[in-house]
Design an enzyme around this catalytic site. Structure first.
Site, PDB file in Angstrom:
ATOM      1  N   GLU A 144      41.891  39.358  36.176  1.00 59.36           N
ATOM      2  CA  GLU A 144      40.667  38.685  35.697  1.00 59.36           C
ATOM      3  C   GLU A 144      40.809  38.043  34.313  1.00 59.36           C
ATOM      4  O   GLU A 144      39.948  38.203  33.457  1.00 59.36           O
ATOM      5  CB  GLU A 144      39.494  39.662  35.720  1.00 59.36           C
ATOM      6  CG  GLU A 144      39.260  40.243  37.104  1.00 59.36           C
ATOM      7  CD  GLU A 144      38.244  41.389  37.145  1.00 59.36           C
ATOM      8  OE1 GLU A 144      37.573  41.634  36.130  1.00 59.36           O
ATOM      9  OE2 GLU A 144      38.126  42.028  38.202  1.00 59.36           O
TER      10      GLU A 144
ATOM     11  N   GLU B 178      40.440  44.448  47.260  1.00 64.12           N
ATOM     12  CA  GLU B 178      39.094  44.916  46.886  1.00 64.12           C
ATOM     13  C   GLU B 178      38.013  44.490  47.880  1.00 64.12           C
ATOM     14  O   GLU B 178      36.915  44.078  47.488  1.00 64.12           O
ATOM     15  CB  GLU B 178      38.748  44.452  45.461  1.00 64.12           C
ATOM     16  CG  GLU B 178      39.807  44.861  44.449  1.00 64.12           C
ATOM     17  CD  GLU B 178      39.463  44.526  43.007  1.00 64.12           C
ATOM     18  OE1 GLU B 178      38.272  44.373  42.684  1.00 64.12           O
ATOM     19  OE2 GLU B 178      40.403  44.422  42.197  1.00 64.12           O
TER      20      GLU B 178
HETATM   21  O1  9MR Z   1      35.619  50.213  41.408  1.00 64.34           O
HETATM   22  C1  9MR Z   1      35.944  50.375  40.051  1.00 64.34           C
HETATM   23  C2  9MR Z   1      34.903  51.247  39.370  1.00 64.34           C
HETATM   24  O2  9MR Z   1      34.947  52.562  39.890  1.00 64.34           O
HETATM   25  C3  9MR Z   1      35.135  51.261  37.873  1.00 64.34           C
HETATM   26  O3  9MR Z   1      34.071  51.945  37.233  1.00 64.34           O
HETATM   27  C4  9MR Z   1      35.249  49.834  37.333  1.00 64.34           C
HETATM   28  C5  9MR Z   1      35.602  49.842  35.872  1.00 64.34           C
HETATM   29  O4  9MR Z   1      36.896  50.371  35.654  1.00 64.34           O
HETATM   30  O5  9MR Z   1      36.246  49.135  38.047  1.00 64.34           O
HETATM   31  C6  9MR Z   1      35.980  49.025  39.403  1.00 64.34           C
HETATM   32  O6  9MR Z   1      36.977  48.255  40.049  1.00 64.34           O
HETATM   33  C7  9MR Z   1      37.088  46.911  39.623  1.00 64.34           C
HETATM   34  C8  9MR Z   1      38.529  46.517  39.774  1.00 64.34           C
HETATM   35  O7  9MR Z   1      39.338  47.412  39.055  1.00 64.34           O
HETATM   36  C9  9MR Z   1      38.765  45.096  39.323  1.00 64.34           C
HETATM   37  N1  9MR Z   1      37.892  44.175  39.993  1.00 64.34           N
HETATM   38  C10 9MR Z   1      36.491  44.523  39.966  1.00 64.34           C
HETATM   39  C11 9MR Z   1      36.280  45.933  40.465  1.00 64.34           C
HETATM   40  C12 9MR Z   1      34.801  46.266  40.500  1.00 64.34           C
HETATM   41  O8  9MR Z   1      34.274  46.232  39.208  1.00 64.34           O
END
Ligand code: 9MR
Length: 460
Positions: free
Chosen positions: A266, A373
Protein backbone atom coordinates in the site's frame (compact mmCIF):
# COMPACT_ATOMS: atom_id res chain seq x y z
CA UNK A 1 -76.08 -52.76 -42.80
CA UNK A 2 -72.53 -53.43 -43.85
CA UNK A 3 -72.42 -49.99 -45.48
CA UNK A 4 -73.77 -48.41 -42.29
CA UNK A 5 -70.99 -49.98 -40.20
CA UNK A 6 -68.35 -48.68 -42.59
CA UNK A 7 -69.87 -45.18 -42.38
CA UNK A 8 -69.85 -45.33 -38.60
CA UNK A 9 -66.26 -46.44 -38.68
CA UNK A 10 -65.24 -43.63 -41.05
CA UNK A 11 -67.12 -41.14 -38.88
CA UNK A 12 -65.34 -42.47 -35.78
CA UNK A 13 -61.89 -42.12 -37.44
CA UNK A 14 -62.66 -38.55 -38.52
CA UNK A 15 -63.78 -37.59 -35.00
CA UNK A 16 -60.63 -39.16 -33.53
CA UNK A 17 -58.44 -37.34 -36.03
CA UNK A 18 -60.04 -33.97 -35.30
CA UNK A 19 -59.82 -34.55 -31.54
CA UNK A 20 -56.17 -35.58 -31.74
CA UNK A 21 -55.26 -32.58 -33.88
CA UNK A 22 -56.96 -30.19 -31.49
CA UNK A 23 -55.27 -31.80 -28.49
CA UNK A 24 -51.81 -31.61 -30.02
CA UNK A 25 -52.35 -27.94 -31.04
CA UNK A 26 -53.28 -26.95 -27.52
CA UNK A 27 -50.76 -29.16 -25.82
CA UNK A 28 -47.42 -28.14 -24.38
CA UNK A 29 -46.18 -31.68 -24.91
CA UNK A 30 -43.41 -32.23 -27.36
CA UNK A 31 -44.46 -32.75 -30.92
CA UNK A 32 -45.59 -30.45 -33.68
CA UNK A 33 -47.70 -27.57 -32.55
CA UNK A 34 -49.19 -24.61 -34.35
CA UNK A 35 -45.70 -23.32 -35.12
CA UNK A 36 -44.93 -26.43 -37.09
CA UNK A 37 -41.62 -26.69 -35.21
CA UNK A 38 -40.95 -29.77 -33.18
CA UNK A 39 -40.49 -29.01 -29.47
CA UNK A 40 -37.34 -30.46 -27.87
CA UNK A 41 -37.45 -33.29 -25.38
CA UNK A 42 -36.00 -32.09 -22.10
CA UNK A 43 -33.82 -34.62 -20.31
CA UNK A 44 -32.94 -35.20 -16.68
CA UNK A 45 -30.78 -32.55 -15.01
CA UNK A 46 -27.14 -33.47 -14.37
CA UNK A 47 -24.21 -32.03 -12.37
CA UNK A 48 -26.51 -31.19 -9.49
CA UNK A 49 -24.82 -29.30 -6.65
CA UNK A 50 -25.88 -27.22 -3.72
CA UNK A 51 -26.49 -24.14 -5.84
CA UNK A 52 -26.62 -25.31 -9.44
CA UNK A 53 -27.57 -27.98 -11.95
CA UNK A 54 -27.21 -28.54 -15.64
CA UNK A 55 -30.40 -28.59 -17.75
CA UNK A 56 -30.23 -30.91 -20.78
CA UNK A 57 -32.37 -31.54 -23.85
CA UNK A 58 -32.32 -33.38 -27.16
CA UNK A 59 -31.41 -31.93 -30.51
CA UNK A 60 -34.19 -30.66 -32.77
CA UNK A 61 -33.43 -30.98 -36.48
CA UNK A 62 -32.28 -27.65 -37.90
CA UNK A 63 -32.74 -25.73 -34.65
CA UNK A 64 -30.48 -22.67 -34.59
CA UNK A 65 -31.01 -22.08 -30.89
CA UNK A 66 -33.06 -23.09 -27.88
CA UNK A 67 -34.91 -21.02 -25.33
CA UNK A 68 -34.88 -22.03 -21.67
CA UNK A 69 -37.13 -21.16 -18.73
CA UNK A 70 -36.41 -22.09 -15.12
CA UNK A 71 -38.90 -21.63 -12.32
CA UNK A 72 -39.52 -22.68 -8.74
CA UNK A 73 -43.10 -23.58 -9.65
CA UNK A 74 -44.21 -26.05 -12.27
CA UNK A 75 -46.75 -23.62 -13.72
CA UNK A 76 -43.88 -21.21 -14.49
CA UNK A 77 -45.78 -18.33 -12.93
CA UNK A 78 -42.43 -16.74 -12.07
CA UNK A 79 -38.85 -17.32 -13.25
CA UNK A 80 -35.44 -17.68 -11.72
CA UNK A 81 -33.51 -14.46 -12.34
CA UNK A 82 -31.83 -14.57 -15.75
CA UNK A 83 -33.59 -17.78 -16.80
CA UNK A 84 -36.69 -16.55 -18.58
CA UNK A 85 -36.48 -16.93 -22.36
CA UNK A 86 -32.75 -17.48 -22.16
CA UNK A 87 -31.29 -18.12 -25.63
CA UNK A 88 -28.77 -20.94 -25.84
CA UNK A 89 -27.04 -22.49 -28.82
CA UNK A 90 -26.14 -25.82 -27.30
CA UNK A 91 -27.99 -28.79 -25.79
CA UNK A 92 -27.37 -27.99 -22.13
CA UNK A 93 -27.11 -25.05 -19.82
CA UNK A 94 -25.71 -24.61 -16.30
CA UNK A 95 -28.26 -23.00 -14.04
CA UNK A 96 -26.36 -21.34 -11.19
CA UNK A 97 -26.87 -19.08 -8.20
CA UNK A 98 -29.67 -21.30 -6.86
CA UNK A 99 -30.80 -22.04 -3.34
CA UNK A 100 -29.84 -25.32 -1.76
CA UNK A 101 -32.40 -28.03 -1.05
CA UNK A 102 -34.94 -26.50 -3.46
CA UNK A 103 -36.93 -27.94 -6.36
CA UNK A 104 -36.65 -26.15 -9.68
CA UNK A 105 -38.46 -26.80 -12.98
CA UNK A 106 -37.27 -26.21 -16.50
CA UNK A 107 -38.67 -26.35 -20.00
CA UNK A 108 -37.16 -25.52 -23.32
CA UNK A 109 -38.26 -24.47 -26.81
CA UNK A 110 -36.50 -24.82 -30.14
CA UNK A 111 -36.08 -22.09 -32.76
CA UNK A 112 -36.00 -23.20 -36.41
CA UNK A 113 -35.67 -20.58 -39.15
CA UNK A 114 -36.83 -17.92 -36.71
CA UNK A 115 -39.96 -19.91 -35.73
CA UNK A 116 -40.23 -20.94 -32.11
CA UNK A 117 -41.74 -24.28 -31.02
CA UNK A 118 -44.06 -24.98 -28.14
CA UNK A 119 -42.66 -26.00 -24.77
CA UNK A 120 -40.90 -29.25 -24.12
CA UNK A 121 -41.90 -31.53 -21.30
CA UNK A 122 -41.15 -30.09 -17.87
CA UNK A 123 -38.25 -31.54 -15.91
CA UNK A 124 -37.75 -31.02 -12.20
CA UNK A 125 -34.37 -30.83 -10.46
CA UNK A 126 -33.70 -30.64 -6.75
CA UNK A 127 -30.53 -28.91 -5.55
CA UNK A 128 -28.46 -30.69 -2.92
CA UNK A 129 -28.65 -30.22 0.82
CA UNK A 130 -25.10 -31.30 1.61
CA UNK A 131 -21.74 -30.00 0.46
CA UNK A 132 -19.76 -32.58 -1.49
CA UNK A 133 -17.21 -34.27 0.75
CA UNK A 134 -15.12 -35.85 -1.97
CA UNK A 135 -13.77 -32.50 -3.19
CA UNK A 136 -12.11 -29.65 -1.30
CA UNK A 137 -10.70 -26.26 -2.28
CA UNK A 138 -7.26 -27.82 -2.11
CA UNK A 139 -8.05 -30.90 -4.15
CA UNK A 140 -9.88 -28.83 -6.76
CA UNK A 141 -6.92 -26.46 -7.23
CA UNK A 142 -4.07 -28.92 -6.83
CA UNK A 143 -1.02 -28.11 -8.97
CA UNK A 144 -2.75 -25.08 -10.47
CA UNK A 145 -2.27 -22.45 -7.80
CA UNK A 146 -2.19 -22.01 -4.03
CA UNK A 147 -5.44 -21.53 -2.21
CA UNK A 148 -4.49 -19.63 0.89
CA UNK A 149 -6.04 -18.43 4.12
CA UNK A 150 -5.05 -15.68 6.53
CA UNK A 151 -4.23 -17.17 9.91
CA UNK A 152 -2.90 -16.10 13.28
CA UNK A 153 -0.61 -18.09 15.48
CA UNK A 154 -3.31 -17.96 18.16
CA UNK A 155 -5.72 -19.77 15.83
CA UNK A 156 -3.49 -22.72 15.08
CA UNK A 157 -3.14 -25.95 17.00
CA UNK A 158 -6.87 -25.80 17.71
CA UNK A 159 -8.45 -28.86 16.18
CA UNK A 160 -11.49 -27.13 14.65
CA UNK A 161 -9.19 -24.70 12.79
CA UNK A 162 -6.42 -27.18 12.01
CA UNK A 163 -8.80 -29.64 10.45
CA UNK A 164 -10.09 -27.08 7.92
CA UNK A 165 -6.70 -25.48 7.20
CA UNK A 166 -5.27 -28.86 6.31
CA UNK A 167 -8.25 -30.18 4.43
CA UNK A 168 -9.05 -27.09 2.35
CA UNK A 169 -5.94 -24.93 1.98
CA UNK A 170 -2.48 -25.27 0.49
CA UNK A 171 -1.02 -21.99 1.76
CA UNK A 172 -1.19 -19.69 4.77
CA UNK A 173 -0.51 -16.00 5.27
CA UNK A 174 -0.20 -14.42 8.68
CA UNK A 175 -2.97 -11.84 8.98
CA UNK A 176 -0.82 -9.85 11.44
CA UNK A 177 1.93 -11.96 13.03
CA UNK A 178 4.54 -11.34 10.33
CA UNK A 179 4.08 -7.60 10.17
CA UNK A 180 6.96 -5.39 11.20
CA UNK A 181 5.38 -4.12 14.43
CA UNK A 182 4.95 -7.70 15.57
CA UNK A 183 8.56 -8.79 14.86
CA UNK A 184 10.63 -5.61 15.34
CA UNK A 185 10.09 -4.85 19.01
CA UNK A 186 12.80 -2.29 19.67
CA UNK A 187 16.40 -1.12 19.23
CA UNK A 188 18.98 -1.95 21.88
CA UNK A 189 21.64 0.44 23.13
CA UNK A 190 24.14 -0.78 20.55
CA UNK A 191 21.70 0.25 17.84
CA UNK A 192 20.79 -3.35 16.93
CA UNK A 193 17.21 -4.40 16.24
CA UNK A 194 15.48 -6.40 18.97
CA UNK A 195 13.40 -9.19 17.46
CA UNK A 196 10.52 -11.32 18.62
CA UNK A 197 10.50 -14.27 16.29
CA UNK A 198 8.21 -16.42 18.40
CA UNK A 199 4.99 -16.20 16.36
CA UNK A 200 6.71 -16.37 13.00
CA UNK A 201 8.73 -19.40 14.10
CA UNK A 202 5.57 -21.09 15.34
CA UNK A 203 3.68 -20.43 12.10
CA UNK A 204 6.58 -21.53 9.92
CA UNK A 205 6.90 -24.78 11.93
CA UNK A 206 3.16 -25.29 11.69
CA UNK A 207 3.28 -24.87 7.93
CA UNK A 208 6.25 -27.19 7.58
CA UNK A 209 4.66 -29.91 9.69
CA UNK A 210 1.41 -29.67 7.80
CA UNK A 211 2.81 -29.22 4.33
CA UNK A 212 1.45 -25.72 3.78
CA UNK A 213 3.10 -23.00 1.72
CA UNK A 214 3.70 -19.68 3.52
CA UNK A 215 3.23 -16.36 1.76
CA UNK A 216 4.89 -13.68 3.92
CA UNK A 217 2.91 -10.53 4.67
CA UNK A 218 4.31 -7.90 4.88
CA UNK A 219 7.84 -6.50 5.25
CA UNK A 220 7.09 -2.78 4.89
CA UNK A 221 3.70 -1.24 5.65
CA UNK A 222 3.06 2.23 7.04
CA UNK A 223 0.31 0.87 9.31
CA UNK A 224 2.59 -1.57 11.05
CA UNK A 225 5.36 0.65 12.25
CA UNK A 226 7.46 -0.26 15.29
CA UNK A 227 7.49 2.48 17.94
CA UNK A 228 11.27 2.57 17.69
CA UNK A 229 11.03 3.64 14.03
CA UNK A 230 8.25 6.08 14.59
CA UNK A 231 10.33 7.97 17.11
CA UNK A 232 13.69 7.25 15.54
CA UNK A 233 16.17 10.03 16.31
CA UNK A 234 19.06 8.83 14.13
CA UNK A 235 19.95 10.07 10.66
CA UNK A 236 18.08 9.13 7.50
CA UNK A 237 20.96 6.89 6.49
CA UNK A 238 20.78 5.08 9.85
CA UNK A 239 17.05 4.66 9.36
CA UNK A 240 17.61 3.17 5.91
CA UNK A 241 20.33 0.86 7.26
CA UNK A 242 17.87 -0.46 9.84
CA UNK A 243 15.33 -1.16 7.12
CA UNK A 244 17.94 -3.00 5.08
CA UNK A 245 19.01 -4.94 8.16
CA UNK A 246 15.42 -5.86 8.98
CA UNK A 247 14.58 -7.08 5.48
CA UNK A 248 17.81 -9.05 5.28
CA UNK A 249 17.38 -10.66 8.71
CA UNK A 250 13.78 -11.72 8.10
CA UNK A 251 14.44 -13.20 4.67
CA UNK A 252 17.60 -14.94 5.78
CA UNK A 253 16.08 -16.46 8.89
CA UNK A 254 13.23 -18.04 6.91
CA UNK A 255 15.19 -18.88 3.77
CA UNK A 256 13.68 -21.97 2.15
CA UNK A 257 10.67 -21.79 4.48
CA UNK A 258 8.93 -18.61 3.40
CA UNK A 259 9.28 -18.56 -0.36
CA UNK A 260 7.34 -15.39 -1.18
CA UNK A 261 6.84 -12.04 0.54
CA UNK A 262 4.82 -8.90 0.15
CA UNK A 263 7.82 -6.59 0.27
CA UNK A 264 5.93 -3.31 0.34
CA UNK A 265 2.23 -2.94 1.00
CA UNK A 266 0.00 0.00 0.00
CA UNK A 267 2.71 2.53 -0.91
CA UNK A 268 0.70 4.28 -3.65
CA UNK A 269 -1.54 7.18 -2.64
CA UNK A 270 -5.31 7.13 -3.20
CA UNK A 271 -5.26 10.74 -4.36
CA UNK A 272 -5.01 10.61 -8.18
CA UNK A 273 -2.59 13.53 -8.17
CA UNK A 274 -0.20 12.10 -5.63
CA UNK A 275 2.15 9.24 -6.42
CA UNK A 276 3.47 8.14 -3.03
CA UNK A 277 1.58 7.81 0.22
CA UNK A 278 3.17 10.09 2.78
CA UNK A 279 4.86 7.71 5.22
CA UNK A 280 7.91 7.70 7.40
CA UNK A 281 9.59 5.49 4.80
CA UNK A 282 9.03 8.11 2.10
CA UNK A 283 10.22 10.89 4.38
CA UNK A 284 13.34 9.06 5.54
CA UNK A 285 14.39 7.14 2.44
CA UNK A 286 13.08 9.25 -0.44
CA UNK A 287 10.89 8.59 -3.45
CA UNK A 288 12.83 5.51 -4.42
CA UNK A 289 12.21 3.79 -1.08
CA UNK A 290 10.03 1.07 -2.61
CA UNK A 291 12.75 0.30 -5.13
CA UNK A 292 15.33 0.20 -2.37
CA UNK A 293 13.28 -2.23 -0.28
CA UNK A 294 12.80 -4.59 -3.23
CA UNK A 295 16.54 -4.38 -3.97
CA UNK A 296 17.39 -5.22 -0.33
CA UNK A 297 15.07 -8.22 -0.49
CA UNK A 298 16.48 -9.47 -3.79
CA UNK A 299 20.01 -9.16 -2.45
CA UNK A 300 19.10 -11.12 0.70
CA UNK A 301 17.88 -14.11 -1.32
CA UNK A 302 17.50 -14.05 -5.11
CA UNK A 303 15.16 -17.08 -5.03
CA UNK A 304 12.41 -15.58 -2.90
CA UNK A 305 9.41 -14.34 -4.88
CA UNK A 306 8.89 -10.65 -4.22
CA UNK A 307 5.39 -9.11 -4.37
CA UNK A 308 3.90 -5.65 -4.31
CA UNK A 309 0.42 -5.64 -2.73
CA UNK A 310 -2.29 -2.95 -2.80
CA UNK A 311 -6.04 -2.35 -2.50
CA UNK A 312 -8.78 -0.90 -4.76
CA UNK A 313 -6.86 -2.25 -7.75
CA UNK A 314 -9.97 -3.63 -9.44
CA UNK A 315 -11.94 -0.42 -9.77
CA UNK A 316 -9.61 2.55 -9.27
CA UNK A 317 -8.00 2.68 -12.70
CA UNK A 318 -5.86 5.70 -11.86
CA UNK A 319 -4.36 4.09 -8.79
CA UNK A 320 -3.88 0.85 -10.71
CA UNK A 321 -2.06 2.77 -13.45
CA UNK A 322 0.36 4.14 -10.87
CA UNK A 323 0.92 0.68 -9.43
CA UNK A 324 1.49 -0.86 -12.86
CA UNK A 325 4.02 1.88 -13.69
CA UNK A 326 5.84 1.03 -10.49
CA UNK A 327 5.75 -2.65 -11.47
CA UNK A 328 7.28 -1.80 -14.86
CA UNK A 329 10.05 0.08 -13.12
CA UNK A 330 10.78 -2.79 -10.73
CA UNK A 331 10.66 -5.29 -13.59
CA UNK A 332 13.33 -3.32 -15.46
CA UNK A 333 15.59 -3.92 -12.49
CA UNK A 334 14.41 -7.51 -12.11
CA UNK A 335 13.51 -6.97 -8.47
CA UNK A 336 9.81 -7.95 -8.51
CA UNK A 337 8.10 -11.29 -9.23
CA UNK A 338 4.47 -10.77 -8.41
CA UNK A 339 1.59 -8.44 -7.66
CA UNK A 340 -1.17 -8.84 -5.09
CA UNK A 341 -4.54 -7.35 -5.87
CA UNK A 342 -6.27 -7.15 -2.51
CA UNK A 343 -9.81 -8.44 -3.00
CA UNK A 344 -11.75 -6.65 -0.29
CA UNK A 345 -14.86 -6.38 -2.42
CA UNK A 346 -18.65 -6.23 -2.11
CA UNK A 347 -21.26 -8.68 -3.32
CA UNK A 348 -22.39 -6.04 -5.82
CA UNK A 349 -19.26 -3.98 -6.39
CA UNK A 350 -17.04 -3.65 -8.39
CA UNK A 351 -18.51 -5.09 -11.56
CA UNK A 352 -17.29 -8.38 -12.94
CA UNK A 353 -16.09 -6.50 -16.01
CA UNK A 354 -14.00 -4.16 -13.86
CA UNK A 355 -12.35 -7.10 -12.12
CA UNK A 356 -11.76 -8.76 -15.48
CA UNK A 357 -10.26 -5.62 -17.05
CA UNK A 358 -7.99 -5.00 -14.06
CA UNK A 359 -6.82 -8.60 -14.24
CA UNK A 360 -6.18 -8.40 -17.97
CA UNK A 361 -3.94 -5.38 -17.41
CA UNK A 362 -1.93 -7.35 -14.90
CA UNK A 363 -1.76 -10.43 -17.12
CA UNK A 364 -0.05 -8.19 -19.69
CA UNK A 365 2.87 -7.76 -17.25
CA UNK A 366 5.48 -10.41 -16.66
CA UNK A 367 4.48 -11.12 -13.04
CA UNK A 368 2.82 -13.76 -10.89
CA UNK A 369 -0.70 -12.82 -9.86
CA UNK A 370 -2.07 -13.06 -6.35
CA UNK A 371 -5.71 -12.38 -5.59
CA UNK A 372 -4.90 -11.49 -2.01
CA UNK A 373 -7.07 -10.75 1.02
CA UNK A 374 -10.33 -12.00 -0.49
CA UNK A 375 -13.45 -11.20 1.47
CA UNK A 376 -16.86 -10.25 0.09
CA UNK A 377 -18.95 -7.80 2.06
CA UNK A 378 -22.71 -8.27 1.94
CA UNK A 379 -23.86 -5.56 4.30
CA UNK A 380 -22.22 -2.32 3.19
CA UNK A 381 -25.66 -0.69 3.12
CA UNK A 382 -26.30 -1.98 6.66
CA UNK A 383 -29.66 -3.40 5.59
CA UNK A 384 -29.14 -6.83 7.19
CA UNK A 385 -29.16 -8.00 10.77
CA UNK A 386 -28.50 -11.56 9.70
CA UNK A 387 -27.18 -13.13 6.53
CA UNK A 388 -30.21 -13.91 4.34
CA UNK A 389 -30.26 -16.84 1.93
CA UNK A 390 -30.69 -14.46 -0.97
CA UNK A 391 -27.65 -12.35 -0.03
CA UNK A 392 -25.61 -15.48 0.67
CA UNK A 393 -26.39 -16.63 -2.88
CA UNK A 394 -25.35 -13.28 -4.31
CA UNK A 395 -22.12 -13.54 -2.34
CA UNK A 396 -21.57 -17.06 -3.62
CA UNK A 397 -22.05 -15.88 -7.18
CA UNK A 398 -19.49 -13.11 -6.62
CA UNK A 399 -16.90 -15.50 -5.21
CA UNK A 400 -17.52 -17.75 -8.17
CA UNK A 401 -16.92 -14.90 -10.63
CA UNK A 402 -13.70 -13.86 -8.92
CA UNK A 403 -12.41 -17.43 -8.91
CA UNK A 404 -13.43 -17.87 -12.56
CA UNK A 405 -11.49 -14.76 -13.54
CA UNK A 406 -8.44 -15.95 -11.63
CA UNK A 407 -8.71 -19.45 -13.01
CA UNK A 408 -8.69 -18.13 -16.58
CA UNK A 409 -5.29 -16.43 -16.07
CA UNK A 410 -2.53 -18.23 -17.99
CA UNK A 411 -1.27 -21.04 -15.83
CA UNK A 412 2.31 -19.74 -15.51
CA UNK A 413 1.06 -16.50 -13.95
CA UNK A 414 -1.34 -17.92 -11.35
CA UNK A 415 0.17 -17.68 -7.91
CA UNK A 416 -2.61 -17.83 -5.32
CA UNK A 417 -6.01 -16.80 -4.12
CA UNK A 418 -5.88 -16.02 -0.41
CA UNK A 419 -9.04 -15.69 1.67
CA UNK A 420 -8.71 -13.08 4.42
CA UNK A 421 -9.70 -15.27 7.36
CA UNK A 422 -11.39 -18.60 7.90
CA UNK A 423 -14.80 -17.92 9.37
CA UNK A 424 -17.17 -15.00 9.50
CA UNK A 425 -16.63 -14.11 13.15
CA UNK A 426 -12.84 -14.04 12.69
CA UNK A 427 -12.98 -11.28 10.09
CA UNK A 428 -11.29 -7.94 10.57
CA UNK A 429 -14.68 -6.48 9.52
CA UNK A 430 -16.23 -7.08 12.94
CA UNK A 431 -18.82 -4.50 14.07
CA UNK A 432 -16.28 -2.88 16.43
CA UNK A 433 -14.11 -1.98 13.40
CA UNK A 434 -16.81 -1.77 10.86
CA UNK A 435 -19.84 -0.30 12.60
CA UNK A 436 -22.14 -3.07 11.32
CA UNK A 437 -22.24 -6.84 11.09
CA UNK A 438 -20.59 -8.63 8.17
CA UNK A 439 -20.35 -12.21 6.91
CA UNK A 440 -17.57 -11.93 4.33
CA UNK A 441 -15.85 -15.33 4.36
CA UNK A 442 -16.33 -18.94 3.22
CA UNK A 443 -17.15 -20.52 6.59
CA UNK A 444 -19.73 -19.48 9.17
CA UNK A 445 -19.18 -18.93 12.90
CA UNK A 446 -19.66 -22.67 13.52
CA UNK A 447 -16.93 -23.68 11.05
CA UNK A 448 -19.56 -24.81 8.53
CA UNK A 449 -19.19 -24.22 4.81
CA UNK A 450 -21.29 -21.38 3.39
CA UNK A 451 -22.71 -20.99 -0.09
CA UNK A 452 -19.71 -18.77 -0.80
CA UNK A 453 -17.52 -21.85 -0.29
CA UNK A 454 -19.56 -23.62 -2.93
CA UNK A 455 -19.19 -20.56 -5.17
CA UNK A 456 -15.40 -20.91 -4.91
CA UNK A 457 -15.60 -24.54 -6.02
CA UNK A 458 -17.92 -23.67 -8.89
CA UNK A 459 -15.54 -21.01 -10.14
CA UNK A 460 -12.84 -23.61 -10.74
O1 9MR B 1 -6.92 -7.97 8.92
C1 9MR B 1 -5.92 -7.21 9.54
C2 9MR B 1 -6.41 -6.71 10.88
O2 9MR B 1 -6.60 -7.79 11.77
C3 9MR B 1 -5.41 -5.72 11.46
O3 9MR B 1 -5.95 -5.14 12.64
C4 9MR B 1 -5.08 -4.63 10.44
C5 9MR B 1 -4.00 -3.72 10.97
O4 9MR B 1 -2.77 -4.41 11.12
O5 9MR B 1 -4.64 -5.23 9.24
C6 9MR B 1 -5.59 -6.05 8.65
O6 9MR B 1 -5.11 -6.55 7.42
C7 9MR B 1 -4.84 -5.59 6.42
C8 9MR B 1 -3.71 -6.13 5.58
O7 9MR B 1 -2.62 -6.42 6.41
C9 9MR B 1 -3.32 -5.16 4.49
N1 9MR B 1 -4.45 -4.79 3.69
C10 9MR B 1 -5.61 -4.34 4.42
C11 9MR B 1 -6.00 -5.34 5.47
C12 9MR B 1 -7.26 -4.89 6.19
O8 9MR B 1 -7.02 -3.70 6.87
Amino acid sequence: MKMGKICNWIFYVIVCFITLSLTSCASDDNGNDASGVLAPVAQEATDISLTSFKANWDNVFRASEYVLDVSTTNDFSSFVDGFNNLSINQLSQSVTGLMSNTTYYYRVRAVVSGVISGNSNIVSAETNTEFPDDITLKSATENNFFVGVAVSEARTNISSYDEIYMREFSSITAENDMKMASIFTGIDNTGAIIYDWSKVDALVDYAETNNLNVHGHTLIWHRSLPQALENFSGTDQEFEDLIEQYITDVLTRYQGKINSWDVVNEAIDDDPNVQWRDTVFLQRMGEDYVEKCFAFARAADPDIKLFYNDYNMTFDATKRGKVLDLVDQLLLENIIDGVGYQMHIDYNFPSTQQIQDATDELVAKDVLIHFAELDVKVNAANDLTELTEERAMAQSQRVKEVVEIFNAIPQSKKYAITVWGLKDDDTWLIPENNGRPEWPLLFDDSFDKKSSYQGFLEGL
